[in-house]
Design a protein around this motif. Structure first.
Motif, PDB file in Angstrom:
ATOM      1  N   ASN A 182       0.826  -1.209   0.000  1.00 55.89           N
ATOM      2  CA  ASN A 182       0.000   0.000   0.000  1.00 55.89           C
ATOM      3  C   ASN A 182       0.858   1.256   0.000  1.00 55.89           C
ATOM      4  OD1 ASN A 182      -2.285  -1.614   0.071  1.00 55.89           O
ATOM      5  ND2 ASN A 182      -2.480  -1.511   2.303  1.00 55.89           N
ATOM      6  N   GLU A 183       1.947   1.239   0.760  1.00 55.22           N
ATOM      7  CA  GLU A 183       2.804   2.417   0.827  1.00 55.22           C
ATOM      8  C   GLU A 183       3.585   2.617  -0.478  1.00 55.22           C
ATOM      9  OE1 GLU A 183       2.241   4.441   3.023  1.00 55.22           O
ATOM     10  OE2 GLU A 183       1.227   3.195   4.512  1.00 55.22           O
ATOM     11  N   LEU A 184       4.002   1.509  -1.099  1.00 58.11           N
ATOM     12  CA  LEU A 184       4.681   1.635  -2.393  1.00 58.11           C
ATOM     13  C   LEU A 184       3.720   2.104  -3.478  1.00 58.11           C
ATOM     14  CD1 LEU A 184       7.067  -1.467  -2.425  1.00 58.11           C
ATOM     15  CD2 LEU A 184       7.689   0.943  -2.188  1.00 58.11           C
ATOM     16  N   GLN A 185       2.454   1.710  -3.366  1.00 61.91           N
ATOM     17  CA  GLN A 185       1.470   2.224  -4.325  1.00 61.91           C
ATOM     18  C   GLN A 185       1.345   3.732  -4.191  1.00 61.91           C
ATOM     19  OE1 GLN A 185      -0.223   0.176  -6.730  1.00 61.91           O
ATOM     20  NE2 GLN A 185      -0.341   2.281  -7.502  1.00 61.91           N
ATOM     21  N   TYR A 186       1.397   4.225  -2.945  1.00 61.28           N
ATOM     22  CA  TYR A 186       1.377   5.664  -2.713  1.00 61.28           C
ATOM     23  C   TYR A 186       2.602   6.322  -3.342  1.00 61.28           C
ATOM     24  CZ  TYR A 186       1.477  10.111  -0.181  1.00 61.28           C
ATOM     25  OH  TYR A 186       1.527  11.454   0.128  1.00 61.28           O
ATOM     26  N   VAL A 187       3.760   5.672  -3.205  1.00 57.39           N
ATOM     27  CA  VAL A 187       4.990   6.190  -3.799  1.00 57.39           C
ATOM     28  C   VAL A 187       4.852   6.299  -5.315  1.00 57.39           C
ATOM     29  CG1 VAL A 187       7.422   5.637  -4.260  1.00 57.39           C
ATOM     30  CG2 VAL A 187       6.504   5.405  -1.944  1.00 57.39           C
ATOM     31  N   LEU A 188       4.293   5.261  -5.937  1.00 60.12           N
ATOM     32  CA  LEU A 188       4.114   5.273  -7.395  1.00 60.12           C
ATOM     33  C   LEU A 188       3.078   6.315  -7.803  1.00 60.12           C
ATOM     34  CD1 LEU A 188       4.061   1.422  -8.149  1.00 60.12           C
ATOM     35  CD2 LEU A 188       5.983   3.001  -8.433  1.00 60.12           C
ATOM     36  N   ASP A 189       1.958   6.356  -7.101  1.00 59.13           N
ATOM     37  CA  ASP A 189       0.877   7.274  -7.472  1.00 59.13           C
ATOM     38  C   ASP A 189       1.305   8.727  -7.345  1.00 59.13           C
ATOM     39  OD1 ASP A 189      -0.762   5.100  -7.939  1.00 59.13           O
ATOM     40  OD2 ASP A 189      -1.806   5.232  -6.004  1.00 59.13           O
ATOM     41  N   ASN A 190       2.181   9.015  -6.389  1.00 60.13           N
ATOM     42  CA  ASN A 190       2.606  10.400  -6.157  1.00 60.13           C
ATOM     43  C   ASN A 190       3.974  10.693  -6.757  1.00 60.13           C
ATOM     44  OD1 ASN A 190       0.573  11.791  -4.090  1.00 60.13           O
ATOM     45  ND2 ASN A 190       0.717   9.611  -3.585  1.00 60.13           N
ATOM     46  N   ASN A 191       4.466   9.745  -7.564  1.00 60.68           N
ATOM     47  CA  ASN A 191       5.717   9.944  -8.312  1.00 60.68           C
ATOM     48  C   ASN A 191       6.858  10.373  -7.394  1.00 60.68           C
ATOM     49  OD1 ASN A 191       7.003   9.725 -10.818  1.00 60.68           O
ATOM     50  ND2 ASN A 191       6.941  11.939 -11.123  1.00 60.68           N
ATOM     51  N   ILE A 192       6.994   9.660  -6.259  1.00 59.28           N
ATOM     52  CA  ILE A 192       8.077   9.935  -5.322  1.00 59.28           C
ATOM     53  C   ILE A 192       9.321   9.192  -5.813  1.00 59.28           C
ATOM     54  CG2 ILE A 192       8.875   9.711  -2.944  1.00 59.28           C
ATOM     55  CD1 ILE A 192       5.921   9.800  -2.087  1.00 59.28           C
ATOM     56  N   ILE A 193      10.302   9.941  -6.311  1.00 58.40           N
ATOM     57  CA  ILE A 193      11.467   9.358  -6.971  1.00 58.40           C
ATOM     58  C   ILE A 193      12.739   9.796  -6.262  1.00 58.40           C
ATOM     59  CG2 ILE A 193      12.837   9.370  -9.109  1.00 58.40           C
ATOM     60  CD1 ILE A 193      10.255   9.561 -10.660  1.00 58.40           C
ATOM     61  N   ASN A 194      13.639   8.852  -6.037  1.00 58.92           N
ATOM     62  CA  ASN A 194      14.972   9.144  -5.521  1.00 58.92           C
ATOM     63  C   ASN A 194      15.995   8.441  -6.407  1.00 58.92           C
ATOM     64  OD1 ASN A 194      14.983  10.791  -2.981  1.00 58.92           O
ATOM     65  ND2 ASN A 194      13.473   9.253  -2.379  1.00 58.92           N
ATOM     66  N   GLY A 195      17.022   9.187  -6.803  1.00 57.73           N
ATOM     67  CA  GLY A 195      18.016   8.622  -7.702  1.00 57.73           C
ATOM     68  C   GLY A 195      17.433   8.227  -9.043  1.00 57.73           C
ATOM     69  N   GLY A 196      16.358   8.890  -9.441  1.00 53.86           N
ATOM     70  CA  GLY A 196      15.728   8.617 -10.731  1.00 53.86           C
ATOM     71  C   GLY A 196      14.848   7.384 -10.746  1.00 53.86           C
ATOM     72  N   GLN A 199      11.974   3.753  -4.983  1.00 56.36           N
ATOM     73  CA  GLN A 199      12.791   2.978  -4.066  1.00 56.36           C
ATOM     74  C   GLN A 199      11.965   2.308  -2.970  1.00 56.36           C
ATOM     75  OE1 GLN A 199      15.778   2.592  -4.882  1.00 56.36           O
ATOM     76  NE2 GLN A 199      16.435   4.366  -6.061  1.00 56.36           N
ATOM     77  N   ILE A 200      12.377   1.105  -2.553  1.00 53.38           N
ATOM     78  CA  ILE A 200      11.728   0.436  -1.421  1.00 53.38           C
ATOM     79  C   ILE A 200      11.823   1.281  -0.163  1.00 53.38           C
ATOM     80  CG2 ILE A 200      13.815  -0.888  -0.862  1.00 53.38           C
ATOM     81  CD1 ILE A 200      12.035  -3.120   0.173  1.00 53.38           C
ATOM     82  N   ASN A 201      12.929   2.029  -0.006  1.00 54.96           N
ATOM     83  CA  ASN A 201      13.115   2.831   1.208  1.00 54.96           C
ATOM     84  C   ASN A 201      12.002   3.856   1.404  1.00 54.96           C
ATOM     85  OD1 ASN A 201      15.415   1.430   1.768  1.00 54.96           O
ATOM     86  ND2 ASN A 201      16.813   3.163   1.617  1.00 54.96           N
ATOM     87  N   ASP A 202      11.457   4.374   0.307  1.00 54.60           N
ATOM     88  CA  ASP A 202      10.394   5.371   0.442  1.00 54.60           C
ATOM     89  C   ASP A 202       9.111   4.736   0.970  1.00 54.60           C
ATOM     90  OD1 ASP A 202      11.732   7.806  -0.373  1.00 54.60           O
ATOM     91  OD2 ASP A 202      11.849   6.915  -2.358  1.00 54.60           O
TER      92      ASP A 202
END
Length: 338
Positions: A182-196, A199-202
């Motif tokens: 669920n949290e990674l889906q949030y990362v994808l949906d909100n385009n949270i990018i590190n190092g291009g 990331q699992i860390n986000d």
């Protein structure tokens, strides 16, 4: 329990050996890296494994033979194999989400480029366990920051000031991996990018921000397979461990004539060794011939032929031929040096 194994990368740092064979299937001490990793994780967990999900890359590279190997690995552990594809390399978080149908219940996520030796119990009070190894130079790694209760409160990448000496090795346990999903889906949906990349860390940071408890599981040994030199070193260390464990390392079908073998060495099925001195710390894949040669600290794969050689810190691929004076070599599959 499930094991999720992202392994879609091409292993460019280990070329030429990964030009024809995916890095997780490169044998170390006689067994492919991913086979050793998954088997060792299953041993640490001390639980039944119901499913192993493998995230592969391009089918042209990760083909049917790779799938068959992974299915046999899962079957040997009494588990179902699930195969997913990451066709666009968008990072560790994206790779995990490619296995979305399998992301439920307790699971371990393990990246298939390291080997471990460990013996610990999972903390039943933790929502997640991040496996770490104490290192002498933490500034070169991603490390965990711990509070007074030894709970992980932060992940810090290559800290410039001391945070801790516990480096993250790329193996994670989640009591319910669906929360990470669920949290990674949030990362994808909100385009949270590190190092291009995603990331699992986000996703983990989102879990921490919501009060999930993260603890460490410290491994005794952490061995890298990132490039040729460290892979040869890992082969050496693994042979030492297997020899100490009393594991049989020389196949009965090996034909050793007028030669000396200095333990520990792995010698595969159908290997022919003639007029040679082998070891210590040499692994020789099935069907390979070693003639009039001296080998130590080297990794030779399947169906190759080595003649008139004095090799040290060498890595030779499958179906290769080498006849010459070079000592420290790295040649890939089907190469010929005569």
């Amino acid at each position: 329990m499930k094991i999720i194994v992202p392994m879609a990368g091409r292993g460019s740092r280990l070329r030429p050996h990964t030009l024809t064979v995916p890095k997780p299937l490169i044998p170390v001490a006689g067994k492919p890296i991913v086979h050793r990793l998954v088997t060792d994780i299953a041993g640490v967990l001390k639980q039944d494994i119901e499913e192993i999900a493998f995230i592969l890359g391009d089918p042209a590279f990760f083909g049917d033979d790779v799938i068959r190997s992974l299915e046999e690995l899962a079957k040997g552990l009494g588990a179902k194999a699930s195969i997913y594809r990451q066709l666009d390399p968008k990072g560790t978080g994206h790779a995990i989400m490619c296995a979305e149908p399998s992301l439920s219940g307790p699971a371990v996520i393990a990246y298939a480029d390291t080997l471990i030796r460990a013996d610990f119990d999972l903390d039943p009070n933790a929502d997640s366990v991040i496996w770490t190894k104490k290192v002498e130079n933490p500034e070169a790694y991603g490390v965990v920051n711990l509070n007074e209760n030894d709970e992980i409160i932060e992940l810090v990448e290559k800290p410039t000031e001391f945070v801790s000496d516990q480096a993250v090795i790329g193996i994670y346990y989640f009591k319910d991996v669906g929360i990470l999903k669920n949290e990674l889906q949030y990362v994808l949906d909100n385009n949270i990018i590190n190092g291009g990349e995603y990331q699992i860390n986000d996703g983990i940071k989102q879990m921490m921000a919501k009060g999930k408890i993260f603890k460490t599981g410290t491994v005794d040994e952490w061995m890298d397979c990132g490039n040729k030199n460290v892979t040869v070193e890992t082969n050496q260390r693994m042979l030492n461990f297997l020899h100490a464990d009393g594991e049989k390392l020389v196949a009965d079908s090996a034909n050793i004539e007028n030669s000396e073998v200095i333990e520990p060495c792995f010698i595969g099925e159908g290997v022919v060794i003639s007029n040679s001195k082998i070891g210590p710390h040499v692994s020789i894949g099935k069907g390979t011939k070693i003639i009039d040669s001296t080998l130590k600290n080297s990794l030779i794969q399947n169906e190759s032929e080595i003649k008139n050689a004095k090799l040290n810190n060498a890595m030779v691929g499958n179906h290769a031929k080498f006849d010459g004076d070079f000592t420290t070599i790295s040649i890939g599959d089907y190469s010929v040096l005569e």
